[in-house]
Write a protein that holds these residues in place. Structure first.
Motif, PDB file in Angstrom:
ATOM      1  N   PRO A   8       0.816  -1.123   0.036  1.00 17.72           N
ATOM      2  CA  PRO A   8       0.114  -0.086   0.062  1.00 17.72           C
ATOM      3  C   PRO A   8       1.046   1.246  -0.013  1.00 17.72           C
ATOM      4  CG  PRO A   8      -0.976  -1.668   1.490  1.00 17.72           C
ATOM      5  CD  PRO A   8       0.384  -1.908   1.048  1.00 17.72           C
ATOM      6  N   ASN A   9       1.893   1.054   0.628  1.00 18.60           N
ATOM      7  CA  ASN A   9       2.693   2.506   0.914  1.00 18.60           C
ATOM      8  C   ASN A   9       3.571   2.798  -0.375  1.00 18.60           C
ATOM      9  OD1 ASN A   9       4.530   0.346   1.437  1.00 18.60           O
ATOM     10  ND2 ASN A   9       5.412   1.557   3.116  1.00 18.60           N
ATOM     11  N   ASN A  10       3.896   1.727  -1.240  1.00 16.80           N
ATOM     12  CA  ASN A  10       4.856   1.859  -2.328  1.00 16.80           C
ATOM     13  C   ASN A  10       4.480   1.228  -3.745  1.00 16.80           C
ATOM     14  OD1 ASN A  10       5.051  -0.853  -1.945  1.00 16.80           O
ATOM     15  ND2 ASN A  10       7.258  -0.705  -1.788  1.00 16.80           N
ATOM     16  N   GLY A  11       3.011   0.918  -3.650  1.00 20.42           N
ATOM     17  CA  GLY A  11       2.511   0.121  -4.811  1.00 20.42           C
ATOM     18  C   GLY A  11       1.877   0.777  -6.033  1.00 20.42           C
ATOM     19  N   PRO A  12       1.369   0.197  -6.905  1.00 22.11           N
ATOM     20  CA  PRO A  12       0.777   0.838  -7.971  1.00 22.11           C
ATOM     21  C   PRO A  12      -0.171   2.171  -7.705  1.00 22.11           C
ATOM     22  CG  PRO A  12       0.515  -1.747  -8.343  1.00 22.11           C
ATOM     23  CD  PRO A  12       0.979  -1.445  -6.797  1.00 22.11           C
ATOM     24  N   GLN A  13      -0.808   2.203  -6.644  1.00 22.60           N
ATOM     25  CA  GLN A  13      -1.566   3.515  -6.842  1.00 22.60           C
ATOM     26  C   GLN A  13      -0.487   4.572  -6.250  1.00 22.60           C
ATOM     27  OE1 GLN A  13      -4.478   3.151  -7.569  1.00 22.60           O
ATOM     28  NE2 GLN A  13      -4.202   0.855  -7.562  1.00 22.60           N
ATOM     29  N   LYS A  14       0.665   4.257  -5.840  1.00 27.75           N
ATOM     30  CA  LYS A  14       1.421   5.408  -5.489  1.00 27.75           C
ATOM     31  C   LYS A  14       2.679   5.594  -6.456  1.00 27.75           C
ATOM     32  CE  LYS A  14       0.352   6.368  -1.108  1.00 27.75           C
ATOM     33  NZ  LYS A  14       0.795   5.562  -0.006  1.00 27.75           N
ATOM     34  N   TRP A  15       2.829   4.777  -7.502  1.00 24.63           N
ATOM     35  CA  TRP A  15       3.969   4.885  -8.565  1.00 24.63           C
ATOM     36  C   TRP A  15       3.695   6.267  -9.257  1.00 24.63           C
ATOM     37  CZ3 TRP A  15       3.217  -0.470 -11.173  1.00 24.63           C
ATOM     38  CH2 TRP A  15       3.840  -1.514 -10.318  1.00 24.63           C
ATOM     39  N   VAL A  16       2.537   6.986  -9.557  1.00 26.50           N
ATOM     40  CA  VAL A  16       2.455   8.075 -10.299  1.00 26.50           C
ATOM     41  C   VAL A  16       3.475   9.227  -9.660  1.00 26.50           C
ATOM     42  CG1 VAL A  16       0.207   8.747  -9.060  1.00 26.50           C
ATOM     43  CG2 VAL A  16       0.751   9.494 -11.572  1.00 26.50           C
ATOM     44  N   GLU A  17       3.420   9.254  -8.216  1.00 29.61           N
ATOM     45  CA  GLU A  17       4.108  10.187  -7.558  1.00 29.61           C
ATOM     46  C   GLU A  17       5.446  10.530  -7.989  1.00 29.61           C
ATOM     47  OE1 GLU A  17       1.746   9.336  -3.516  1.00 29.61           O
ATOM     48  OE2 GLU A  17       3.908   9.355  -3.442  1.00 29.61           O
ATOM     49  N   ASN A  18       6.191   9.139  -8.449  1.00 34.68           N
ATOM     50  CA  ASN A  18       7.498   9.174  -8.858  1.00 34.68           C
ATOM     51  C   ASN A  18       7.690   9.061 -10.516  1.00 34.68           C
ATOM     52  OD1 ASN A  18       9.192   9.946  -6.363  1.00 34.68           O
ATOM     53  ND2 ASN A  18       8.665   7.694  -6.043  1.00 34.68           N
ATOM     54  N   PHE A  19       6.582   8.444 -11.174  1.00 37.55           N
ATOM     55  CA  PHE A  19       6.608   8.227 -12.289  1.00 37.55           C
ATOM     56  C   PHE A  19       5.357   8.783 -12.957  1.00 37.55           C
ATOM     57  CE2 PHE A  19      10.192   5.947 -12.029  1.00 37.55           C
ATOM     58  CZ  PHE A  19      10.248   5.021 -10.665  1.00 37.55           C
ATOM     59  N   PRO A  20       5.162   9.914 -13.334  1.00 33.31           N
ATOM     60  CA  PRO A  20       3.723  10.684 -13.866  1.00 33.31           C
ATOM     61  C   PRO A  20       3.244   9.821 -14.893  1.00 33.31           C
ATOM     62  CG  PRO A  20       5.769  12.281 -13.875  1.00 33.31           C
ATOM     63  CD  PRO A  20       6.011  11.140 -13.019  1.00 33.31           C
ATOM     64  N   ILE A  21       3.957   9.455 -15.828  1.00 34.58           N
ATOM     65  CA  ILE A  21       3.431   8.539 -16.986  1.00 34.58           C
ATOM     66  C   ILE A  21       2.474   7.510 -16.475  1.00 34.58           C
ATOM     67  CG2 ILE A  21       5.321   6.667 -17.190  1.00 34.58           C
ATOM     68  CD1 ILE A  21       4.982   7.936 -20.218  1.00 34.58           C
ATOM     69  N   ALA A  22       2.572   7.109 -15.321  1.00 30.57           N
ATOM     70  CA  ALA A  22       1.467   6.268 -14.715  1.00 30.57           C
ATOM     71  C   ALA A  22       0.139   6.428 -15.051  1.00 30.57           C
ATOM     72  CB  ALA A  22       1.669   6.001 -13.100  1.00 30.57           C
ATOM     73  N   ASP A  23      -0.174   7.731 -15.334  1.00 30.67           N
ATOM     74  CA  ASP A  23      -1.642   8.224 -15.672  1.00 30.67           C
ATOM     75  C   ASP A  23      -1.573   8.574 -17.258  1.00 30.67           C
ATOM     76  OD1 ASP A  23      -2.205  10.043 -12.747  1.00 30.67           O
ATOM     77  OD2 ASP A  23      -2.393   7.849 -13.165  1.00 30.67           O
ATOM     78  N   GLY A  24      -0.690   7.993 -18.171  1.00 37.14           N
ATOM     79  CA  GLY A  24      -0.525   8.007 -19.377  1.00 37.14           C
ATOM     80  C   GLY A  24      -1.551   7.714 -20.176  1.00 37.14           C
ATOM     81  N   VAL A  25      -1.447   7.837 -21.652  1.00 39.01           N
ATOM     82  CA  VAL A  25      -2.495   7.404 -22.500  1.00 39.01           C
ATOM     83  C   VAL A  25      -2.573   6.056 -22.977  1.00 39.01           C
ATOM     84  CG1 VAL A  25      -2.984   9.609 -23.118  1.00 39.01           C
ATOM     85  CG2 VAL A  25      -1.214   8.305 -24.618  1.00 39.01           C
TER      86      VAL A  25
END
Ligand SMILES: CCOC(=O)CCc1ccc(S(N)(=O)=O)cc1
Ligand SMILES: [Zn+2]
Length: 259
Positions: A8-25
């Motif tokens: 929960p503290n470093n998983g897929p829901q948090k990746w966007v914080e260091n890897f903004p492309i996590a919300d990419g197209v």
């Protein structure tokens, strides 16, 4: 700082914080809905040719178990299918769950498989895997689902090495393994433009997901769960649930190589 993981503290829901492309197209994985895939008669059959002598070693990289290949020649490669040119095999690895009811990254009409194999290839129009990894046509990953069934003797060769690479950072030599023994008999596939499913989440992957799963026994799946995310000497942290959930399709088309 802690690096990325699957908690929960470093998983897929948090990746966007260091890897903004996590919300990419064009993020991966996705839920594949067979009824919404477009059959494309122009798609060629996959041409996979692997040379077992290119198999180098097996590694616990702290996120998965990975088998790495010599990629200084074209002897283990993917051609045809949805791609142009020639892509060399770099490595394969797996994603799996804490129990047999989950573990795959791609899902099929919402169905999760207990595990998913990824065979990672890079486009030889680039000089190396690292250069290719960030290019829109840089990588082609063949995904194969694992379902629970009879013991898979080809998987057994891999599992036997697990005791020597239990913790993060351990690796051992692993020779003469033929990854084609892990492919299903039928190579019908779905294909779409996507991304790496772990950081750095580069949108560089032509995904090729086989329709037919291979089998693993429940005992073989249990063997995957004896691996550790944690390094030797640290509190043991079971390597399970190392999968990213499906991501938004964002208008992409999934094509099928079969009717
Ligand atoms: C060059 C730095 O990039 C890497 O090391 C990416 C490694 C990497 C390869 C494949 C995948 S997967 N699960 O999408 O098949 C994820 C990450
Ligand atoms: Zn993967």
């Amino acid at each position: 700082t802690m690096s990325w993981g699957y908690k929960p503290n470093n998983g897929p829901q948090k990746w966007v914080e260091n890897f903004p492309i996590a919300d990419g197209v064009r993020q991966s994985p996705i839920d594949i809905v067979p009824g919404q895939a477009s059959y494309d008669a122009g798609l060629k059959p996959l041409d996979l040719k692997y040379d077992p002598s290119t198999c180098l070693d097996i590694l616990n990289n702290g996120h998965s178990v990975q088998v790495t290949f010599a990629d200084d020649t074209d002897s283990s490669r993917l051609t045809d299918g949805p791609i142009s040119g020639l892509y060399r095999l770099k490595q394969f690895h797996f994603h799996w769950g804490a129990s047999d009811d989950k573990g795959s990254e791609h899902t099929v009409a919402g169905t999760k498989y207990p595990a998913e194999l990824h065979l990672v290839h890079w486009n030889t129009k680039y000089a190396s895997f690292s250069e290719a990894a960030s290019k829109p046509d840089g990588l082609a990953v063949v995904g194969v689902f694992l379902k629970i069934g009879g013991e898979n003797p080809n998987l057994q060769k891999l599992l036997k090495a697990f005791d020597t690479i239990k913790s993060k950072g351990k690796q051992t030599s692993f020779a003469n393994f033929d990854p084609s023994t892990l492919l299903p008999g039928c190579l019908d596939y779905w294909t779409y433009d996507g991304s790496l499913t772990t950081p750095p989440l580069y949108e560089s992957v032509t995904w090729i997901v086989c329709k037919e799963p291979i089998t693993a026994s429940s005992a073989q799946m249990a063997k995957f769960r004896t691996l550790l995310f944690s390094a030797d000497g640290a509190a043991p942290d079971c390597m399970v649930n190392n999968y990213r959930p499906p991501q938004p399709l964002k208008g992409r088309t999934v094509r099928a190589s079969f009717k």
